[in-house]
Design a protein around this motif. Structure first.
Motif, PDB file in Angstrom:
ATOM      1  N   ALA A  68       0.839  -1.206   0.000  1.00  0.00           N
ATOM      2  CA  ALA A  68       0.000   0.000   0.000  1.00  0.00           C
ATOM      3  C   ALA A  68       0.868   1.247   0.000  1.00  0.00           C
ATOM      4  CB  ALA A  68      -0.932   0.008   1.206  1.00  0.00           C
ATOM      5  N   TRP A  69       0.365   2.251  -0.729  1.00  0.00           N
ATOM      6  CA  TRP A  69       1.011   3.564  -0.792  1.00  0.00           C
ATOM      7  C   TRP A  69      -0.055   4.634  -0.601  1.00  0.00           C
ATOM      8  CZ3 TRP A  69       1.512  -0.299  -4.416  1.00  0.00           C
ATOM      9  CH2 TRP A  69       2.775  -0.857  -4.573  1.00  0.00           C
ATOM     10  N   GLN A  70       0.351   5.795  -0.160  1.00  0.00           N
ATOM     11  CA  GLN A  70      -0.591   6.914  -0.097  1.00  0.00           C
ATOM     12  C   GLN A  70      -1.087   7.194  -1.509  1.00  0.00           C
ATOM     13  OE1 GLN A  70       1.292  10.270   1.787  1.00  0.00           O
ATOM     14  NE2 GLN A  70       1.751   9.106   3.637  1.00  0.00           N
ATOM     15  N   TYR A  71      -2.374   7.437  -1.632  1.00  0.00           N
ATOM     16  CA  TYR A  71      -3.017   7.744  -2.911  1.00  0.00           C
ATOM     17  C   TYR A  71      -3.013   9.254  -3.050  1.00  0.00           C
ATOM     18  CZ  TYR A  71      -6.892   7.704  -6.342  1.00  0.00           C
ATOM     19  OH  TYR A  71      -7.686   7.855  -7.447  1.00  0.00           O
ATOM     20  N   GLN A  72      -2.300   9.749  -4.045  1.00  0.00           N
ATOM     21  CA  GLN A  72      -2.189  11.209  -4.159  1.00  0.00           C
ATOM     22  C   GLN A  72      -2.233  11.665  -5.610  1.00  0.00           C
ATOM     23  OE1 GLN A  72       1.535  11.575  -1.997  1.00  0.00           O
ATOM     24  NE2 GLN A  72       2.685  11.784  -3.889  1.00  0.00           N
ATOM     25  N   SER A  73      -2.648  12.912  -5.772  1.00  0.00           N
ATOM     26  CA  SER A  73      -2.682  13.475  -7.116  1.00  0.00           C
ATOM     27  C   SER A  73      -1.260  13.761  -7.579  1.00  0.00           C
ATOM     28  CB  SER A  73      -3.524  14.744  -7.145  1.00  0.00           C
ATOM     29  OG  SER A  73      -2.908  15.730  -6.346  1.00  0.00           O
ATOM     30  N   SER A  74      -1.112  13.863  -8.908  1.00  0.00           N
ATOM     31  CA  SER A  74       0.205  14.128  -9.480  1.00  0.00           C
ATOM     32  C   SER A  74       0.172  15.456 -10.230  1.00  0.00           C
ATOM     33  CB  SER A  74       0.606  13.004 -10.439  1.00  0.00           C
ATOM     34  OG  SER A  74       1.802  13.349 -11.114  1.00  0.00           O
ATOM     35  N   PRO A  75       0.566  16.544  -9.567  1.00  0.00           N
ATOM     36  CA  PRO A  75       0.599  17.838 -10.259  1.00  0.00           C
ATOM     37  C   PRO A  75       1.472  17.801 -11.518  1.00  0.00           C
ATOM     38  CG  PRO A  75       0.873  18.144  -7.902  1.00  0.00           C
ATOM     39  CD  PRO A  75       0.944  16.662  -8.161  1.00  0.00           C
ATOM     40  N   ARG A  76       2.556  17.041 -11.471  1.00  0.00           N
ATOM     41  CA  ARG A  76       3.430  16.929 -12.639  1.00  0.00           C
ATOM     42  C   ARG A  76       2.673  16.338 -13.814  1.00  0.00           C
ATOM     43  NH1 ARG A  76       7.773  12.449 -14.078  1.00  0.00           N
ATOM     44  NH2 ARG A  76       5.796  11.380 -14.038  1.00  0.00           N
ATOM     45  N   ASN A  77       1.999  15.212 -13.606  1.00  0.00           N
ATOM     46  CA  ASN A  77       1.243  14.586 -14.686  1.00  0.00           C
ATOM     47  C   ASN A  77       0.067  15.460 -15.109  1.00  0.00           C
ATOM     48  OD1 ASN A  77       3.025  12.510 -14.294  1.00  0.00           O
ATOM     49  ND2 ASN A  77       1.505  11.036 -13.601  1.00  0.00           N
ATOM     50  N   ASP A  78      -0.623  16.063 -14.119  1.00  0.00           N
ATOM     51  CA  ASP A  78      -1.776  16.908 -14.429  1.00  0.00           C
ATOM     52  C   ASP A  78      -1.394  18.119 -15.271  1.00  0.00           C
ATOM     53  OD1 ASP A  78      -3.577  15.238 -13.195  1.00  0.00           O
ATOM     54  OD2 ASP A  78      -3.613  16.369 -11.315  1.00  0.00           O
ATOM     55  N   SER A  79      -0.158  18.576 -15.165  1.00  0.00           N
ATOM     56  CA  SER A  79       0.269  19.733 -15.957  1.00  0.00           C
ATOM     57  C   SER A  79       0.299  19.415 -17.446  1.00  0.00           C
ATOM     58  CB  SER A  79       1.643  20.229 -15.492  1.00  0.00           C
ATOM     59  OG  SER A  79       2.659  19.301 -15.831  1.00  0.00           O
ATOM     60  N   VAL A  80       0.319  18.147 -17.793  1.00  0.00           N
ATOM     61  CA  VAL A  80       0.333  17.724 -19.195  1.00  0.00           C
ATOM     62  C   VAL A  80      -1.082  17.501 -19.715  1.00  0.00           C
ATOM     63  CG1 VAL A  80       1.116  15.904 -20.767  1.00  0.00           C
ATOM     64  CG2 VAL A  80       2.608  16.679 -18.915  1.00  0.00           C
ATOM     65  N   PHE A  81      -1.979  17.063 -18.827  1.00  0.00           N
ATOM     66  CA  PHE A  81      -3.340  16.744 -19.226  1.00  0.00           C
ATOM     67  C   PHE A  81      -4.209  18.003 -19.245  1.00  0.00           C
ATOM     68  CE2 PHE A  81      -2.063  12.651 -17.004  1.00  0.00           C
ATOM     69  CZ  PHE A  81      -1.741  12.000 -18.193  1.00  0.00           C
ATOM     70  N   PRO A  82      -5.363  17.945 -19.940  1.00  0.00           N
ATOM     71  CA  PRO A  82      -6.230  19.124 -20.012  1.00  0.00           C
ATOM     72  C   PRO A  82      -6.951  19.457 -18.699  1.00  0.00           C
ATOM     73  CG  PRO A  82      -7.196  17.292 -21.234  1.00  0.00           C
ATOM     74  CD  PRO A  82      -5.837  16.854 -20.787  1.00  0.00           C
ATOM     75  N   ALA A  83      -6.987  18.497 -17.768  1.00  0.00           N
ATOM     76  CA  ALA A  83      -7.649  18.722 -16.478  1.00  0.00           C
ATOM     77  C   ALA A  83      -6.955  17.863 -15.425  1.00  0.00           C
ATOM     78  CB  ALA A  83      -9.128  18.338 -16.577  1.00  0.00           C
ATOM     79  N   PRO A  84      -7.065  18.257 -14.141  1.00  0.00           N
ATOM     80  CA  PRO A  84      -6.496  17.398 -13.091  1.00  0.00           C
ATOM     81  C   PRO A  84      -7.153  16.022 -13.119  1.00  0.00           C
ATOM     82  CG  PRO A  84      -7.029  19.562 -12.218  1.00  0.00           C
ATOM     83  CD  PRO A  84      -7.617  19.490 -13.609  1.00  0.00           C
ATOM     84  N   GLN A  85      -6.373  14.990 -13.313  1.00  0.00           N
ATOM     85  CA  GLN A  85      -6.949  13.652 -13.437  1.00  0.00           C
ATOM     86  C   GLN A  85      -5.998  12.531 -13.048  1.00  0.00           C
ATOM     87  OE1 GLN A  85      -7.698  14.125 -17.661  1.00  0.00           O
ATOM     88  NE2 GLN A  85      -6.084  12.661 -18.166  1.00  0.00           N
ATOM     89  N   SER A  86      -4.759  12.846 -12.780  1.00  0.00           N
ATOM     90  CA  SER A  86      -3.771  11.802 -12.529  1.00  0.00           C
ATOM     91  C   SER A  86      -3.564  11.574 -11.031  1.00  0.00           C
ATOM     92  CB  SER A  86      -2.438  12.192 -13.176  1.00  0.00           C
ATOM     93  OG  SER A  86      -1.475  11.194 -12.967  1.00  0.00           O
ATOM     94  N   PHE A  87      -3.714  10.315 -10.628  1.00  0.00           N
ATOM     95  CA  PHE A  87      -3.462   9.912  -9.245  1.00  0.00           C
ATOM     96  C   PHE A  87      -2.436   8.791  -9.265  1.00  0.00           C
ATOM     97  CE2 PHE A  87      -7.472  12.008  -9.233  1.00  0.00           C
ATOM     98  CZ  PHE A  87      -7.457  12.745  -8.058  1.00  0.00           C
ATOM     99  N   VAL A  88      -1.510   8.834  -8.333  1.00  0.00           N
ATOM    100  CA  VAL A  88      -0.388   7.902  -8.323  1.00  0.00           C
ATOM    101  C   VAL A  88      -0.124   7.389  -6.911  1.00  0.00           C
ATOM    102  CG1 VAL A  88       0.717   8.994 -10.330  1.00  0.00           C
ATOM    103  CG2 VAL A  88       1.273   9.777  -8.019  1.00  0.00           C
ATOM    104  N   ALA A  89       0.756   6.403  -6.846  1.00  0.00           N
ATOM    105  CA  ALA A  89       1.216   5.895  -5.556  1.00  0.00           C
ATOM    106  C   ALA A  89       2.234   6.876  -4.991  1.00  0.00           C
ATOM    107  CB  ALA A  89       1.842   4.519  -5.725  1.00  0.00           C
TER     108      ALA A  89
END
Length: 177
Positions: free
Chosen positions: A91-112
């Motif tokens: 298990a890992w903390q479930y968190q958003s990825s500002p780095r990945n979201d900066s590439v996508f058109p909307a905040p949508q990326s969640f990572v370990a």
């Protein structure tokens, strides 16, 4: 020369014997309490059974892995699981990825994020007869959590599943195809 060899052998035997006795009397910090479960060697190379997101208090993302015995049982739908099956939940903390979201058109990326713990379930119907054949352990940073109440809560939670799904053999995770 022969006398020197005998003396060296005797000294080595004494040192080894004292070390073995000391190790046997030392508490096993690498084993979880209650069941004595340890982290299986090489578990990070095991096959993926499924992934999960646990919301609420935990809010974590999980990968569930199995040894060859567990994976075969999953794939062939063998229940109860055979002795020797081992299931590991990372298990890992479930968190958003500002780095990945900066590439996508909307905040949508969640990572370990940072790891939280590793839980291990071992099937051995004789050794763990009192807990329906399963032994449990939880580990943080590779070290067994020595909290007895925490370890006992594993079975207390898994046995609740039996009331609604006896075919699950106390295992929450299904096989993802």
């Amino acid at each position: 020369m022969r006398r020197l060899s005998t003396l060296a052998f005797s000294a080595a035997t004494l040192v080894f014997g004292v070390s073995a006795v000391a190790a046997a009397n030392r508490p096993k910090q690498d084993a979880a309490p209650v069941y004595g479960v340890t982290l299986p060697e090489g578990y990070r190379d095991w096959k993926l059974i499924s992934v999960a997101h646990e919301a609420g208090k935990n809010n974590d993302i999980r990968a569930i892995l199995g040894n060859d015995i567990a994976v075969k049982a999953y794939r062939e739908n063998i229940r109860p699981f055979p002795d020797g099956a081992v299931i590991v939940r990372l298990a890992w903390q479930y968190q958003s990825s500002p780095r990945n979201d900066s590439v996508f058109p909307a905040p949508q990326s969640f990572v370990a994020g940072p790891p939280t713990n590793v839980q291990v379930s071992v099937k051995d119907s004789k050794r763990y007869a009192a807990s329906n054949g399963w032994g449990y352990g939880q580990f943080e940073n590779g070290v067994a959590d020595q909290n007895v109440a925490l370890t006992q809560s594993c079975y207390a939670c898994h046995v609740k599943l039996d009331a609604i799904d006896k075919q699950a053999d106390l295992v929450f995770t299904g096989y993802s195809k």
